[in-house]
Scaffold this motif. Structure first.
Motif, short mmCIF file in Angstrom:
data_model
loop_
_atom_site.label_atom_id
_atom_site.label_comp_id
_atom_site.label_asym_id
_atom_site.label_seq_id
_atom_site.Cartn_x
_atom_site.Cartn_y
_atom_site.Cartn_z
N GLY A 1 0.86 -1.46 -0.11
CA GLY A 1 0.01 -0.08 0.04
C GLY A 1 0.87 1.03 -0.03
O GLY A 1 0.26 2.30 0.05
N ASP A 2 1.99 1.43 -0.36
CA ASP A 2 2.81 2.45 -0.26
C ASP A 2 2.64 2.94 -1.52
O ASP A 2 3.06 2.76 -2.43
N GLU A 3 2.00 4.18 -1.46
CA GLU A 3 1.73 4.87 -2.61
C GLU A 3 2.73 5.79 -3.23
O GLU A 3 2.80 5.84 -4.33
N LYS A 4 3.74 6.23 -2.61
CA LYS A 4 5.04 6.74 -2.96
C LYS A 4 5.94 5.82 -3.67
O LYS A 4 6.26 5.91 -4.98
N GLY A 5 5.96 4.48 -3.09
CA GLY A 5 6.61 3.37 -3.81
C GLY A 5 5.98 3.12 -4.99
O GLY A 5 6.66 3.00 -6.20
N GLY A 6 4.64 3.07 -5.11
CA GLY A 6 3.84 2.86 -6.29
C GLY A 6 4.13 3.92 -7.30
O GLY A 6 4.12 3.44 -8.32
N ARG A 7 4.28 5.09 -6.94
CA ARG A 7 4.53 6.25 -7.99
C ARG A 7 5.98 6.07 -8.55
O ARG A 7 5.99 6.04 -9.92
N TRP A 8 6.92 5.81 -7.86
CA TRP A 8 8.21 5.34 -8.19
C TRP A 8 8.30 4.15 -9.08
O TRP A 8 8.92 4.37 -10.24
N LEU A 9 7.57 3.11 -8.85
CA LEU A 9 7.53 2.11 -9.65
C LEU A 9 6.95 2.40 -11.02
O LEU A 9 7.35 1.86 -11.84
N ARG A 10 5.90 3.15 -10.93
CA ARG A 10 5.23 3.39 -12.03
C ARG A 10 6.11 4.42 -13.17
O ARG A 10 6.11 4.21 -14.15
#
Length: 409
Positions: free
Chosen positions: A44-53
């Motif tokens: 659920g880490d949204e910042k991590g999800g943004r970096w991944l994207r």
């Protein structure tokens, strides 16, 4: 088991000797990178999800494992955060957990795979990096027709009973029951589905090889054999309170609707339900006694717009396809309900404790003597009234029926 899922490929628990269709030609390097990132980024880490994207799985992993990952390397991350992520990355051996899950007969499912449930993409940057899965059935196929049943761990007997009955009914109607394998409502829901020979999915807040709670060792083993065990965390990882809360968003996104059976005001089950509402999924509640604190959260959910249900048929009416309607609820039909209105009016004109003449019955019914006489003979033939010296009186059967009507009112 009418409407139940069958093992012949037309629904339900697929043949356990036949694995689901494999994914298409994905890049193995992408799979290795994403599986490694599940050891570094919390669910659920949204910042991590943004970096991944923005960077891609391989790019993000390479950055986190390189000396170039310093202050400012990751947008929005503090120096302390970067240090923590790098410390985690330093202990990661890419591909190691993939080998571990394959040794268990499981797999790692990621976005782009044919088995990936695309409804999880509704979570945006908070969607899972990937899912670790044990069990031979196809997660995407099962999730298309699934319902979450969640609730209190310390549930009452009523809560456990309702959870099991709902899950059994859903399984018999061809629906997959999704829950979190916890004590209480979750465990009862899984057992109800399994008992019906149906399909169930356990979404864990730990590695899929970790049995938690330990008291559910046999239950989780059965789910692996007959259903699916799913988690965001790699094999070997342990649960924490925050991971339970974050796990709930996966349950909400994966299913068509979330049914809450029992929940206090502060309950992880309400987190699941509210996330389901945010995602546009159906939120459903099973009412309980208003004096029970374990139902207080459900009742508040119902006041906030959740739909009240009492059985599996009503759940299916909400989440199912057009025409999957619950049966109409009606009370018992009494013999006098079948009388035409004029005969019923004459019958109601007769008092319960004494006989009356035909003329008195006619006046009370607002009709003529001839009409009343004809109706009285009709009622006599049906067993509602009888002749006596004083005129006409109700039979004991008619009196019981009248008392039953008053009781219902």
């Amino acid at each position: 088991m009418t409407g139940a899922l069958r093992r012949d490929g037309t629904g339900g628990v697929p043949d356990q000797d036949t694995p689901p269709s494999g994914p298409g030609p994905e890049d193995e390097a992408e799979r290795v990178a994403r599986s490694a990132l599940t050891q570094i980024l919390e669910p659920g880490d949204e910042k991590g999800g943004r970096w991944l994207r923005e960077l891609g799985a391989q790019g993000l992993l390479a950055l986190l494992m390189s000396d170039a990952c310093g202050k400012g390397a990751l947008p929005g991350a503090t120096e302390r955060r970067v240090t923590g992520l790098r410390a985690r990355a330093a202990g990661v051996v890419p591909g190691q957990r993939l080998a571990a899950i394959r040794a268990l007969g499981g797999r790692f499912v990621m976005p782009g795979d044919t088995e990936w449930p695309t409804q999880l993409d509704d979570l945006g940057d908070a969607r899972p990096v990937g899912l670790w899965v044990r069990g031979r059935s196809d997660l995407r196929t099962w999730a298309l027709r699934s319902v979450a049943v969640v609730g209190a761990r310390a549930c009452t007997q009523y809560g456990a009973h309702m959870s099991a009955v709902l899950a059994t009914g859903l399984a018999e109607r061809g629906w997959v029951v999704v829950s979190g394998a916890a004590f209480g409502v979750d465990g009862a829901a899984h057992r109800g589905a399994l008992a019906a020979g149906g399909a169930t999915v356990a979404v864990l807040a730990c590695g899929v090889d970790v049995v938690y709670p330990p008291g559910h060792t046999e239950l989780i083993k059965r789910i692996v054999q007959q259903g699916l065990v799913v988690g965001e965390l790699p094999p070997g990882d342990h649960p924490t309170p925050s991971r339970f809360v974050l796990r709930n968003r996966v349950i909400a996104a994966l299913t068509r609707g979330t049914v809450v059976v029992e929940a206090e005001y502060r309950s992880g089950s309400l987190v699941t339900a509210r996330r389901a509402q945010q995602l546009g999924r159906l939120t459903i509640g099973v009412p309980g006694p208003v004096t029970s604190g374990l139902s207080a959260g459900v009742h508040e959910l119902l006041r906030g717009g959740a739909v009240l249900v009492t059985d599996a048929a009503e759940v299916v009416e909400l989440v199912g396809d057009m025409g999957e309607l619950a049966p109409e609820r009606t009370g018992p039909v009494l013999p006098r309900d079948l009388l035409d209105p004029r005969s019923r009016r004459v019958l109601e004109a007769l008092p319960a404790r004494r006989a009356v003449s035909c003329g008195e019955a006619a006046r009370c019914a607002g009709t003529t003597d001839d009409e009343a006489l004809g109706r009285l003979y009709e009622l006599h033939s049906l067993g509602f009234v009888e002749r006596c010296t004083e005129g006409w009186r109700l039979t004991s059967r008619a009196i019981r029926g009248s008392n039953a009507r008053r009781g219902d009112a």
